[in-house]
Design a protein around this motif. Structure first.
Motif, PDB file in Angstrom:
ATOM      1  N   SER A   1       7.631 -10.047  -2.888  1.00  0.00           N
ATOM      2  CA  SER A   1       7.598  -8.737  -3.552  1.00  0.00           C
ATOM      3  C   SER A   1       7.069  -7.651  -2.631  1.00  0.00           C
ATOM      4  O   SER A   1       7.501  -6.495  -2.719  1.00  0.00           O
ATOM      5  CB  SER A   1       6.722  -8.801  -4.800  1.00  0.00           C
ATOM      6  OG  SER A   1       7.265  -9.742  -5.664  1.00  0.00           O
ATOM      7  N   MET A   2       6.119  -8.005  -1.775  1.00  0.00           N
ATOM      8  CA  MET A   2       5.630  -6.995  -0.816  1.00  0.00           C
ATOM      9  C   MET A   2       6.763  -6.596   0.122  1.00  0.00           C
ATOM     10  O   MET A   2       6.931  -5.425   0.451  1.00  0.00           O
ATOM     11  CB  MET A   2       4.445  -7.548  -0.024  1.00  0.00           C
ATOM     12  CG  MET A   2       3.155  -7.461  -0.816  1.00  0.00           C
ATOM     13  SD  MET A   2       1.718  -7.624   0.230  1.00  0.00           S
ATOM     14  CE  MET A   2       1.733  -9.361   0.555  1.00  0.00           C
TER      15      MET A   2
ATOM     16  N   ALA B   1       8.490  -2.988   0.622  1.00  0.00           N
ATOM     17  CA  ALA B   1       8.407  -2.315   1.923  1.00  0.00           C
ATOM     18  C   ALA B   1       9.778  -1.841   2.408  1.00  0.00           C
ATOM     19  O   ALA B   1       9.885  -0.859   3.137  1.00  0.00           O
ATOM     20  CB  ALA B   1       7.796  -3.256   2.957  1.00  0.00           C
TER      21      ALA B   1
ATOM     22  N   ILE C   1       5.261  -4.935   6.881  1.00  0.00           N
ATOM     23  CA  ILE C   1       3.960  -5.182   6.243  1.00  0.00           C
ATOM     24  C   ILE C   1       2.889  -5.549   7.281  1.00  0.00           C
ATOM     25  O   ILE C   1       1.705  -5.429   7.013  1.00  0.00           O
ATOM     26  CB  ILE C   1       4.049  -6.242   5.109  1.00  0.00           C
ATOM     27  CG1 ILE C   1       4.534  -7.589   5.621  1.00  0.00           C
ATOM     28  CG2 ILE C   1       4.928  -5.744   3.982  1.00  0.00           C
ATOM     29  CD1 ILE C   1       4.436  -8.701   4.563  1.00  0.00           C
TER      30      ILE C   1
ATOM     31  N   LEU D   1      -3.954  -4.975   2.923  1.00  0.00           N
ATOM     32  CA  LEU D   1      -3.721  -5.576   1.603  1.00  0.00           C
ATOM     33  C   LEU D   1      -5.062  -5.833   0.932  1.00  0.00           C
ATOM     34  O   LEU D   1      -5.941  -6.480   1.521  1.00  0.00           O
ATOM     35  CB  LEU D   1      -2.969  -6.915   1.749  1.00  0.00           C
ATOM     36  CG  LEU D   1      -2.919  -7.791   0.481  1.00  0.00           C
ATOM     37  CD1 LEU D   1      -2.092  -7.118  -0.621  1.00  0.00           C
ATOM     38  CD2 LEU D   1      -2.338  -9.174   0.791  1.00  0.00           C
TER      39      LEU D   1
ATOM     40  N   ALA E   1      -0.817 -13.684   3.814  1.00  0.00           N
ATOM     41  CA  ALA E   1      -0.692 -12.295   4.280  1.00  0.00           C
ATOM     42  C   ALA E   1      -1.378 -12.135   5.630  1.00  0.00           C
ATOM     43  O   ALA E   1      -0.887 -11.428   6.519  1.00  0.00           O
ATOM     44  CB  ALA E   1      -1.307 -11.348   3.249  1.00  0.00           C
TER      45      ALA E   1
ATOM     46  N   TYR F   1      -1.481  -1.896  -0.014  1.00  0.00           N
ATOM     47  CA  TYR F   1      -0.966  -2.786  -1.058  1.00  0.00           C
ATOM     48  C   TYR F   1      -2.178  -3.340  -1.816  1.00  0.00           C
ATOM     49  O   TYR F   1      -3.181  -3.706  -1.188  1.00  0.00           O
ATOM     50  CB  TYR F   1      -0.208  -3.981  -0.461  1.00  0.00           C
ATOM     51  CG  TYR F   1       1.083  -3.603   0.233  1.00  0.00           C
ATOM     52  CD1 TYR F   1       2.304  -3.746  -0.412  1.00  0.00           C
ATOM     53  CD2 TYR F   1       1.074  -3.115   1.544  1.00  0.00           C
ATOM     54  CE1 TYR F   1       3.488  -3.397   0.218  1.00  0.00           C
ATOM     55  CE2 TYR F   1       2.251  -2.763   2.179  1.00  0.00           C
ATOM     56  CZ  TYR F   1       3.456  -2.913   1.510  1.00  0.00           C
ATOM     57  OH  TYR F   1       4.630  -2.571   2.137  1.00  0.00           O
TER      58      TYR F   1
ATOM     59  N   THR G   1      -3.010  -6.262  -4.824  1.00  0.00           N
ATOM     60  CA  THR G   1      -2.484  -7.288  -5.721  1.00  0.00           C
ATOM     61  C   THR G   1      -3.626  -7.841  -6.568  1.00  0.00           C
ATOM     62  O   THR G   1      -4.743  -8.005  -6.075  1.00  0.00           O
ATOM     63  CB  THR G   1      -1.730  -8.386  -4.929  1.00  0.00           C
ATOM     64  OG1 THR G   1      -1.164  -9.315  -5.866  1.00  0.00           O
ATOM     65  CG2 THR G   1      -2.606  -9.148  -3.956  1.00  0.00           C
TER      66      THR G   1
ATOM     67  N   LEU H   1       0.760  -4.604  -7.094  1.00  0.00           N
ATOM     68  CA  LEU H   1       1.488  -5.819  -7.485  1.00  0.00           C
ATOM     69  C   LEU H   1       0.727  -6.506  -8.615  1.00  0.00           C
ATOM     70  O   LEU H   1      -0.479  -6.759  -8.492  1.00  0.00           O
ATOM     71  CB  LEU H   1       1.596  -6.772  -6.292  1.00  0.00           C
ATOM     72  CG  LEU H   1       2.295  -6.170  -5.074  1.00  0.00           C
ATOM     73  CD1 LEU H   1       1.420  -6.275  -3.854  1.00  0.00           C
ATOM     74  CD2 LEU H   1       3.630  -6.813  -4.835  1.00  0.00           C
TER      75      LEU H   1
END
Ligand code: MLT
Length: 387
Positions: free
Chosen positions: A93-94, A98, A133, A138, A154, A195, A197, A225
């Protein structure tokens, strides 16, 4: 025979672990135990003899935990069993946020009849260009089984990862990359992350935690997210934040009449744990938990009673007691056993909030009298004779 009511389809490899001592029933009134995934149980009549509910998944907001605890029904979940499935979808989803990958795919579909598609693609593609990314910041709120896997993945993709979790367990801390920077407050994440989450359960204290005050502290254009539960986000406030561009994109795994109509939002149909591996892992763990509880009285991964494990019983008898966590319960239990001349070999007792659970291994199997007396004690919720 223990009767199991399976309220949603559960992977066969889990159900196959039920021995001949178990049979399936479609009737809740007959059930001794329930397996559930997403069925909402809040308004269901739960029979008095129902002993346990196991959710094949992490979130338990579809189950009335307090009402179950009051009835002596132990509720289990399967923490970590679907964590990898969710982690993979968060990473995907990231990437989808992006770069306009879905827009690009759609363009190819729309131009599939064009013999010159290769040439026109080279012109069209600039409309779908994005960013990488790697090197982006994040922020992860909630470092349980899923949050830690997302943090590590990540980090390996070159993101600069920040985590916040005041309840971080030793186990999860040990599994987490040392490159993850821990911060003390969500506000610290909001201020710097590209980002964010979220991986926390839906509770009264977390409901609507992403609201206009939170959005005001985030970086302009942040990607949010949400693979946890839709109502963690205040939907009126996120609509405003998306319209103003304060939140650049919202990725949410929970379609509802509001989320599916939000601007700049990617909605998926609760797919986080929908992989064969996650469904198999959840089903197997849920059945293992139910069996250990039914057969041995042990509690592992409960969300409304304490975990309490006495292994397999090797004495003549085992009695388990669900009770309130109030003073003097243990002395009252042991007084009854000693009055009836029953020797206690092992006693394991654990408490969690208002509730407690005690396992007693005893040198006798004729326990009718003591069971009656235990049941009549105030603050005793349920007494079971395991053997
Ligand atoms: C979870 O709470 O773990 C997920 O919602 C599982 C599911 O998709 O059923």
């Amino acid at each position: 025979m223990t009767k199991i009511n399976c309220l949603n389809p559960i992977a066969a490899c889990g159900l196959d672990m039920l021995t001949d001592n178990y049979e399936m029933t479609d009737t809740m009134a007959e059930a001794d135990a329930v397996l559930v995934r997403s069925a909402v149980m809040h308004d269901m009549d739960l029979p008095e003899h129902l002993l346990a509910i196991a959710r094949a998944g992490a979130g338990v907001n579809n189950i009335p935990l307090e009402k179950c605890a009051d009835q002596g029904i132990v509720v289990f979940n399967t923490p970590g069993a679907n964590a990898n499935g969710v982690k993979e979808l968060v990473i995907a989803s990231m990437l989808l946020a992006a770069r306009d990958i879905t827009g690009g795919i759609q363009w190819c579909q729309e131009n599939k009849g064009d013999a010159g598609v290769a040439k026109s693609a080279e012109k069209a593609k600039k409309a779908f260009a994005g960013t990488e990314i790697k090197g982006k910041k994040l922020g992860i709120i909630g470092l349980g089984a899923i949050g830690v896997l997302v943090a590590n993945a990540a980090n390996r993709l070159g993101m600069d990862v920040y985590g916040c979790d005041p309840y971080l367990s030793v186990e999860h801390a040990l599994n987490m990359s040392r490159d993850v920077t821990m911060v003390k407050t969500n506000e610290e994440l909001y201020a710097m992350c590209d980002y964010i989450t979220v991986h926390v359960p839906l509770l009264d204290s977390t409901k609507g935690m992403f609201n206009k005050e939170a959005f005001a502290k985030m970086k302009d254009g942040v990607v949010l997210l949400n693979f946890s539960r839709d109502t963690l986000v205040n939907e009126e406030d996120i609509k405003e934040a998306l319209e103003s561009g304060r939140v650049g994109r919202y990725v949410v795994d929970f379609p509802n009449p509001t989320t599916v109509n939000l601007p700049n939002t990617t909605v998926t149909p609760h797919l986080g744990a929908s992989t064969q591996e996650s469904e198999d892992n959840c089903a197997k763990l849920a059945v293992r938990e139910i069996r250990d509880f039914i057969e041995n009285g042990n509690i592992k991964n409960s969300v409304n009673y304490p975990n309490c494990d006495a292994g397999v019983c090797s004495t003549e008898g085992r009695i388990t007691i669900c009770h309130k966590n109030v003073p003097n319960m243990l002395s009252r239990f042991t007084a009854l056993f000693s009055k009836d001349g029953v020797n206690i070999e092992t006693m394991v007792t654990k408490s969690r909030g208002d509730y407690a659970y005690t396992i007693l291994d005893i040198c006798s199997s004729s326990t009718d009298q003591v069971v009656k007396e235990l049941e009549s004690l105030s603050n005793v919720i349920r007494v079971r004779v395991i053997k």
